[in-house]
Each structure stands twice: as C-alpha cells, then as structure tokens.
Design an enzyme around this catalytic site. Structure first.
Site, PDB file in Angstrom:
ATOM      1  N   ASP A  72       0.485  -0.804  -0.135  1.00  0.00           N
ATOM      2  CA  ASP A  72      -0.278   0.057   0.200  1.00  0.00           C
ATOM      3  C   ASP A  72       0.465   1.071  -0.095  1.00  0.00           C
ATOM      4  O   ASP A  72       1.035   2.605  -0.562  1.00  0.00           O
ATOM      5  CB  ASP A  72      -0.893   0.022   1.219  1.00  0.00           C
ATOM      6  CG  ASP A  72      -1.887   0.528   1.029  1.00  0.00           C
ATOM      7  OD1 ASP A  72      -2.330   1.416  -0.049  1.00  0.00           O
ATOM      8  OD2 ASP A  72      -2.462   0.785   2.390  1.00  0.00           O
ATOM      9  N   ASP A  95       2.933   1.383  -4.087  1.00  0.00           N
ATOM     10  CA  ASP A  95       2.136   1.722  -5.041  1.00  0.00           C
ATOM     11  C   ASP A  95       2.591   3.523  -5.430  1.00  0.00           C
ATOM     12  O   ASP A  95       2.496   3.742  -6.417  1.00  0.00           O
ATOM     13  CB  ASP A  95       0.528   1.462  -4.937  1.00  0.00           C
ATOM     14  CG  ASP A  95       0.031   1.804  -3.959  1.00  0.00           C
ATOM     15  OD1 ASP A  95      -0.271   2.073  -2.704  1.00  0.00           O
ATOM     16  OD2 ASP A  95      -0.768   1.244  -3.786  1.00  0.00           O
ATOM     17  N   ASP A 142      -6.763   2.358  -6.475  1.00  0.00           N
ATOM     18  CA  ASP A 142      -6.170   2.138  -5.322  1.00  0.00           C
ATOM     19  C   ASP A 142      -6.872   2.225  -4.114  1.00  0.00           C
ATOM     20  O   ASP A 142      -7.181   1.166  -3.451  1.00  0.00           O
ATOM     21  CB  ASP A 142      -5.325   3.348  -5.001  1.00  0.00           C
ATOM     22  CG  ASP A 142      -4.119   3.229  -3.654  1.00  0.00           C
ATOM     23  OD1 ASP A 142      -3.874   1.693  -3.773  1.00  0.00           O
ATOM     24  OD2 ASP A 142      -4.146   4.008  -2.818  1.00  0.00           O
ATOM     25  N   ASP A 161      -8.032  -1.314  -1.761  1.00  0.00           N
ATOM     26  CA  ASP A 161      -7.982  -0.955  -0.199  1.00  0.00           C
ATOM     27  C   ASP A 161      -9.415  -1.489   1.108  1.00  0.00           C
ATOM     28  O   ASP A 161      -9.303  -2.279   1.681  1.00  0.00           O
ATOM     29  CB  ASP A 161      -7.276   0.144  -0.214  1.00  0.00           C
ATOM     30  CG  ASP A 161      -5.916   0.676  -0.044  1.00  0.00           C
ATOM     31  OD1 ASP A 161      -5.295  -0.165  -0.658  1.00  0.00           O
ATOM     32  OD2 ASP A 161      -6.072   2.152  -0.060  1.00  0.00           O
TER      33      ASP A 161
END
Length: 190
Positions: free
Chosen positions: A67, A70, A88, A92
């Site tokens: 996380d 990226d 993203d 998540d």
C-alpha cells in the site's frame, strides 16, 4: 495519524519508489499485488488456507507495505493519476472487506465486534470521500486511518489476541469518524 509521519519521510519513500520502479511494475500493478495479498490474508483468516492468525497478521503487514509502494512508485515515476488513485482506493476497500469477512468466518471474534469494526472502517473512508468531494481535506485527521487499522489488526493477530485487536480497531474507527465529522461541520460553519 501515520499519514502525517509519511509526509515527514516522503524523501525516503521517494527513494524506495525509485528502487521499486526498476521492477517495471506500474503503481496500479502494486495496488493489485496488495489486493492479492489481502485476499490471501482473508483466506488465511477464514481458514481456507492453512496458516492461522499469525500468518494472517504477517500478510496484513505485507499488504500494508505494498500500500505504501504503489504510491511511492507513482510519485517516483511521476505517474500519479486519478485513475490510479481510484483503483488503489477501491482495492484497499475490497481487501479490507474481505479480511473482515475472513475474520468473521474464523469464529475467533464476536460477530458483533467484526460488524462494528467493518462499519467503522468503511465510515472512516466514506467520511473522507464525502468531505473531499466538498473540497475539505481530512486525510491525516484521526487516530484510526487505514495504516493504523492494518498495524493494530496485524500486531494483535501475531500476538494471538485478535478479538482485543478488533475491539481496539472498533474504538479507533469510531473516534476517527467523530473527529472527521466534527472537523467538517466546524469547517462548514465558517
């Protein structure tokens, strides 16, 4: 809360992003890898894959690492985009929901606590999204952002006290939602 620390270590993250950019995996690719690790963690928690909650906690830390990667790669390669941010953010949420489902399936945590923790986590994200749509920034505001939630759940999983971790996570999310809503309301009064 940890997002504020992230701002202070931004030069280090940029260097890490440059290193990982040499692997020629796009920022979205790193987001997808993080999602895959999250799915595997959920399967471990649900006991679809053997490994127990200790492995689940370790996988959460790995997911959290990706996380960070990226975004670091996106900044290092100057490829930050709305599309990437969208992918993203949704990756998540999906991984977070699946992890909570896996924990629910395990029976290791009272189902009501899992439901409260999941609701709180989703509300933290929702309040952020809604406030940003109104041009009010709440990123970094609150004690239970995604990074904190991952760390709490991972450490308590590794320590064998997942129910305690989920209870703490629930409290952190409720406090964060209250902090953010209060901030937005006070900002809108101006």
């Amino acid at each position: 809360m940890l997002n504020r620390i992230r701002e202070n270590i931004e030069p280090i993250l940029l260097k890490i992003g440059k290193i990982f950019s040499h692997l020629r995996i796009s920022p979205t690719g790193w987001s997808i890898i993080g999602l895959i690790v999250g799915v595997i963690a959920a399967m471990v928690y649900a006991e679809i894959i053997n490994g127990g909650i200790v492995l689940g906690g370790i996988l959460l830390l790995v997911m959290g690492f990706f996380d960070i990667i990226d975004g670091a790669v996106a900044k290092a390669t100057n490829s930050v985009s709305l599309k990437g941010a969208f992918i993203d953010s949704n990756s998540d949420r999906i991984s977070e929901i699946l992890i909570f489902i896996g924990i629910f399936q395990s029976g290791l945590v009272n189902p009501n606590i899992v439901l409260l923790a999941l609701s709180g986590s989703l509300m933290v994200s929702y309040v952020r999204a809604k406030s940003e749509a109104m041009n009010i920034q709440v990123s970094g505001l609150g004690i239970g952002e995604r990074a904190e939630r991952i760390i709490v759940l991972a450490l308590f999983s590794i320590g064998g006290e997942i129910q305690v971790g989920m209870m703490i996570l629930t409290i952190l999310t409720i406090v964060t939602v209250i902090q953010r809503i209060t901030y937005v309301i006070l900002t809108l009064k101006k």
